[in-house]
Design an enzyme around this catalytic site. Structure first.
Site, PDB file in Angstrom:
ATOM      1  N   PHE A  60       5.837 -30.557   0.896  1.00 44.92           N
ATOM      2  CA  PHE A  60       6.534 -31.687   1.529  1.00 44.92           C
ATOM      3  C   PHE A  60       6.650 -32.810   0.502  1.00 44.92           C
ATOM      4  CE2 PHE A  60       4.344 -29.229   4.761  1.00 44.92           C
ATOM      5  CZ  PHE A  60       5.353 -28.986   5.687  1.00 44.92           C
ATOM      6  N   LEU A  61       7.112 -32.443  -0.680  1.00 42.19           N
ATOM      7  CA  LEU A  61       7.140 -33.404  -1.786  1.00 42.19           C
ATOM      8  C   LEU A  61       8.454 -34.163  -1.808  1.00 42.19           C
ATOM      9  CD1 LEU A  61       5.796 -31.005  -4.570  1.00 42.19           C
ATOM     10  CD2 LEU A  61       4.479 -32.457  -3.008  1.00 42.19           C
ATOM     11  N   ARG A  62       8.342 -35.471  -1.884  1.00 40.82           N
ATOM     12  CA  ARG A  62       9.549 -36.280  -2.048  1.00 40.82           C
ATOM     13  C   ARG A  62       9.722 -36.580  -3.523  1.00 40.82           C
ATOM     14  NH1 ARG A  62       7.414 -41.087   1.315  1.00 40.82           N
ATOM     15  NH2 ARG A  62       5.613 -40.264   0.226  1.00 40.82           N
ATOM     16  N   VAL A  71       9.285 -28.191  -8.126  1.00 45.50           N
ATOM     17  CA  VAL A  71       8.110 -27.938  -7.274  1.00 45.50           C
ATOM     18  C   VAL A  71       6.997 -27.266  -8.086  1.00 45.50           C
ATOM     19  CG1 VAL A  71       7.286 -26.604  -5.284  1.00 45.50           C
ATOM     20  CG2 VAL A  71       9.444 -27.844  -5.138  1.00 45.50           C
ATOM     21  N   LYS A 130      20.448 -28.731   1.940  1.00 47.44           N
ATOM     22  CA  LYS A 130      20.238 -27.281   1.847  1.00 47.44           C
ATOM     23  C   LYS A 130      19.459 -26.750   3.059  1.00 47.44           C
ATOM     24  CE  LYS A 130      17.317 -24.624  -0.921  1.00 47.44           C
ATOM     25  NZ  LYS A 130      16.187 -24.754  -1.688  1.00 47.44           N
ATOM     26  N   CYS A 149      16.976 -31.060  -0.841  1.00 53.56           N
ATOM     27  CA  CYS A 149      16.328 -30.463   0.340  1.00 53.56           C
ATOM     28  C   CYS A 149      17.113 -30.620   1.636  1.00 53.56           C
ATOM     29  CB  CYS A 149      14.930 -31.039   0.515  1.00 53.56           C
ATOM     30  SG  CYS A 149      13.817 -30.496  -0.777  1.00 53.56           S
ATOM     31  N   LYS A 199      18.713 -41.000  -4.557  1.00 51.30           N
ATOM     32  CA  LYS A 199      17.763 -42.032  -4.121  1.00 51.30           C
ATOM     33  C   LYS A 199      17.107 -42.598  -5.376  1.00 51.30           C
ATOM     34  CE  LYS A 199      13.512 -39.501  -3.475  1.00 51.30           C
ATOM     35  NZ  LYS A 199      12.432 -39.220  -2.555  1.00 51.30           N
TER      36      LYS A 199
HETATM   37  C1  UDX Z   1      12.758 -34.675   1.253  1.00 51.35           C
HETATM   38  C2  UDX Z   1      11.566 -34.746   2.202  1.00 51.35           C
HETATM   39  O1  UDX Z   1      11.265 -36.109   2.482  1.00 51.35           O
HETATM   40  C3  UDX Z   1      10.383 -34.007   1.619  1.00 51.35           C
HETATM   41  O2  UDX Z   1       9.307 -34.000   2.546  1.00 51.35           O
HETATM   42  C4  UDX Z   1      10.823 -32.571   1.338  1.00 51.35           C
HETATM   43  O3  UDX Z   1       9.786 -31.805   0.834  1.00 51.35           O
HETATM   44  C5  UDX Z   1      12.000 -32.574   0.386  1.00 51.35           C
HETATM   45  O4  UDX Z   1      13.054 -33.333   0.952  1.00 51.35           O
HETATM   46  P1  UDX Z   1      13.515 -35.932  -0.948  1.00 51.35           P
HETATM   47  O5  UDX Z   1      14.753 -35.101  -0.895  1.00 51.35           O
HETATM   48  O6  UDX Z   1      12.823 -36.085  -2.251  1.00 51.35           O
HETATM   49  O7  UDX Z   1      12.431 -35.394   0.078  1.00 51.35           O
HETATM   50  O8  UDX Z   1      13.944 -37.393  -0.513  1.00 51.35           O
HETATM   51  P2  UDX Z   1      13.779 -38.362   0.739  1.00 51.35           P
HETATM   52  O9  UDX Z   1      13.015 -39.543   0.311  1.00 51.35           O
HETATM   53  O10 UDX Z   1      13.310 -37.650   1.929  1.00 51.35           O
HETATM   54  O11 UDX Z   1      15.307 -38.797   0.946  1.00 51.35           O
HETATM   55  C6  UDX Z   1      16.329 -37.854   1.176  1.00 51.35           C
HETATM   56  C7  UDX Z   1      17.651 -38.551   1.361  1.00 51.35           C
HETATM   57  O12 UDX Z   1      17.678 -39.294   2.568  1.00 51.35           O
HETATM   58  C8  UDX Z   1      18.020 -39.541   0.268  1.00 51.35           C
HETATM   59  O13 UDX Z   1      19.379 -39.429  -0.056  1.00 51.35           O
HETATM   60  C9  UDX Z   1      17.718 -40.874   0.875  1.00 51.35           C
HETATM   61  O14 UDX Z   1      18.475 -41.938   0.328  1.00 51.35           O
HETATM   62  C10 UDX Z   1      18.097 -40.628   2.320  1.00 51.35           C
HETATM   63  N1  UDX Z   1      17.421 -41.518   3.257  1.00 51.35           N
HETATM   64  C11 UDX Z   1      16.075 -41.460   3.428  1.00 51.35           C
HETATM   65  C12 UDX Z   1      18.170 -42.431   4.013  1.00 51.35           C
HETATM   66  O15 UDX Z   1      19.397 -42.508   3.873  1.00 51.35           O
HETATM   67  N2  UDX Z   1      17.518 -43.228   4.902  1.00 51.35           N
HETATM   68  C13 UDX Z   1      16.176 -43.186   5.085  1.00 51.35           C
HETATM   69  O16 UDX Z   1      15.667 -43.940   5.937  1.00 51.35           O
HETATM   70  C14 UDX Z   1      15.431 -42.278   4.334  1.00 51.35           C
END
Ligand code: UDX
Length: 456
Positions: free
Chosen positions: A172-174, A28, A286, A283, A343
């Site tokens: 809210f960073l992905r 971050v 946790k 995220c 992911k």
């Molecule tokens: C997330 C939030 O989206 C972000 O706003 C926050 O600040 C941090 O946490 P991130 O962990 O980078 O971001 O990934 P994200 O794209 O949200 O995916 C999280 C998990 O959910 C992954 O394992 C992904 O594969 C899974 N996922 C996501 C699904 O299984 N199905 C979906 O439709 C979307």
């Protein structure tokens, strides 16, 4: 990547801007520092890890994040972004200080805030004038007040009369699109306690204000809660579709079409409705645990969140069972695994479903061949305990060669374009477990695969 669309505007704002310190050059912190430099500000990123800081000065980015390296390189070169281990100088020279340090999960699901309070103490130690202290780390509701109290107590003890503001400004960073998310957010959330702090924060994010990005300005607690509520909601949404997917399998429905049909209702939206092997990352796991604990601590049980945490663990086990129940005894069988990161577009394996699934398959006697476009480095140490049964391969075709089954755990787009006829030829067996629903069942069956998706 479309991140650099507003250079003239940014530079104009930059001329008005503040000196900023970002404490913590992790995921971050680094994205925040580089993007604030992109907004035209002068930023110092601090970390106590000297090797990391020295590496950054040489352009070595410790994480895999599309677009970040270019931003760091550009702004380090133009001296808008610097890296240092010297917190004293950084605190003294900045009026705006972001805290972006690690907040790991404790055994009881709570959040370890020791790094946040360490930074608060350092700031109190070196504070030399009015400062705005912004918490970007994800922290339980009430932490900003505690940071304020920590600094106030130290200043009072030392009889120092300096005013400061604490701001809660969650991110809210992905991963994989963090740079873009920072430069073009859906909203900026600001928990503030004074008009002057709000004014400075609006200047810090002035380039976004100028582009019509909505700002939510509220109190500290509400801002902190927004972050947890948003992440927990998304985790619940994924878990919901995972459970619907499991039911679809039993009743002959296709979850992909169910999700599409649901998502067309604008109140639901199609986002985060893709079933899979369970959510992972740094995220959702946790933050759901932390929010559930806050609920328990306050005697307000968040039953949906609690159930989501459990259901997500069950989902990973279901994936193991699905393979086992279809392939039978796994002893002596080889599974070619494509994707181990939680992911695509990241090398991060924190809480990745692959951790549980691969271990489960090895326990049942399987040998694993893995290919991940970015995950090998982390995978090597994370799977060290089962290393005799896990071989890393340099591409997808090596990973599936002479395997009995293919297992897709991460939907890297390159897997979509694999030569399936060649793969079918190279495989020993014909099982194809597509736990990200990347392929079409009928087409796969026509090619001779025994195809298993999730919820179809
Ligand atoms: C997330 C939030 O989206 C972000 O706003 C926050 O600040 C941090 O946490 P991130 O962990 O980078 O971001 O990934 P994200 O794209 O949200 O995916 C999280 C998990 O959910 C992954 O394992 C992904 O594969 C899974 N996922 C996501 C699904 O299984 N199905 C979906 O439709 C979307």
């Amino acid at each position: 990547m479309k991140t650099l669309e507003w250079p003239k505007f940014i530079i104009k704002w930059g001329q008005l801007m503040h000196k900023i310190t970002v404490v913590g050059a992790g995921y971050v912190g680094l994205v925040t520092g580089a993007c604030l430099a992109e907004f035209g500000m002068k930023v110092a990123c601090i970390d106590k890890n000297t090797a990391k800081i020295n590496g950054l000065k040489k352009g070595k980015i410790p994480i895999y994040e599309p677009g970040l390296e270019e931003l760091v390189e550009k702004h380090y070169y133009h001296k808008r972004l610097n890296f240092t281990t010297n917190i004293k100088n950084a605190v003294e020279e900045s009026e705006v200080i972001f805290i972006a340090v690690d907040t790991p999960t404790k055994e009881d699901g709570g959040v370890d805030l020791s790094s946040v309070f360490q930074v608060a103490e350092d700031i109190a130690k070196y504070i030399n004038g009015n400062k705005i202290i912004i918490n970007k780390s994800t922290v339980p509701v009430g932490t900003a007040q505690k940071v304020k109290q920590t600094i106030s107590d130290i200043l009072l003890k030392k009889n120092i009369n300096i005013t400061f503001d604490v701001v809660a400004n969650p991110e809210f960073l992905r991963e994989g699109s963090a740079v873009n998310d920072f430069l073009k957010p859906d909203r900026i959330v600001l928990g503030v306690e004074s008009k002057s702090a709000e004014k400075v924060m609006r200047e810090v994010y002035g380039v976004l204000d100028g582009h019509g990005i909505p700002f939510i300005v509220t109190n500290l607690e509400t801002a902190e809660m927004i972050k947890y509520a948003a992440n927990a909601f998304l985790a619940i949404k994924i878990t919901f579709i995972n459970e619907v997917a499991n039911l679809c399998e039993k009743v002959g429905a296709d979850v992909k079409i169910v999700a599409a049909g649901m998502g067309m209702d604008h109140r639901i939206s199609p986002e985060f409705l893709q079933p899979g092997p369970g959510y992972g990352g740094s995220c959702f796991p946790k933050d759901t645990k932390a929010l559930a604990k806050t609920g328990r601590d306050n005697n307000v049980p968040l039953t949906l969140v609690e159930q989501t945490i459990t259901a997500n663990e069950v989902q990973k086990q279901r994936m193991i069972e699905k393979i086992y129940s279809n392939m039978g005894n796994l002893k002596g069988k080889t599974i070619g695994v494509l994707g181990i990161t939680y992911k695509p577009e990241t090398d991060d394996m924190r809480e990745a479903p692959s951790l549980v699934i691969l271990e489960g398959l090895v326990q049942k006697g399987a040998s694993i061949k893995v290919y991940d476009p970015a995950g090998e480095k982390e995978g090597q140490w994370r799977f060290n305990h089962i290393k005799n049964n896990v071989v890393f391969c340099s591409n997808e075709y090596d990973a599936i060669k002479e395997a009995d089954a293919i297992l897709i755990l991460t939907d890297w787009s390159q897997f979509k374009h694999m030569n399936l006829d060649y793969i079918k030829d190279q495989l020993r067996g014909n099982y194809f477990f597509d736990f990200r629903n990347m392929f079409d069942r009928k087409a796969m069956e026509a090619k001779g695969f025994q195809y298993y998706g999730v919820g179809r």
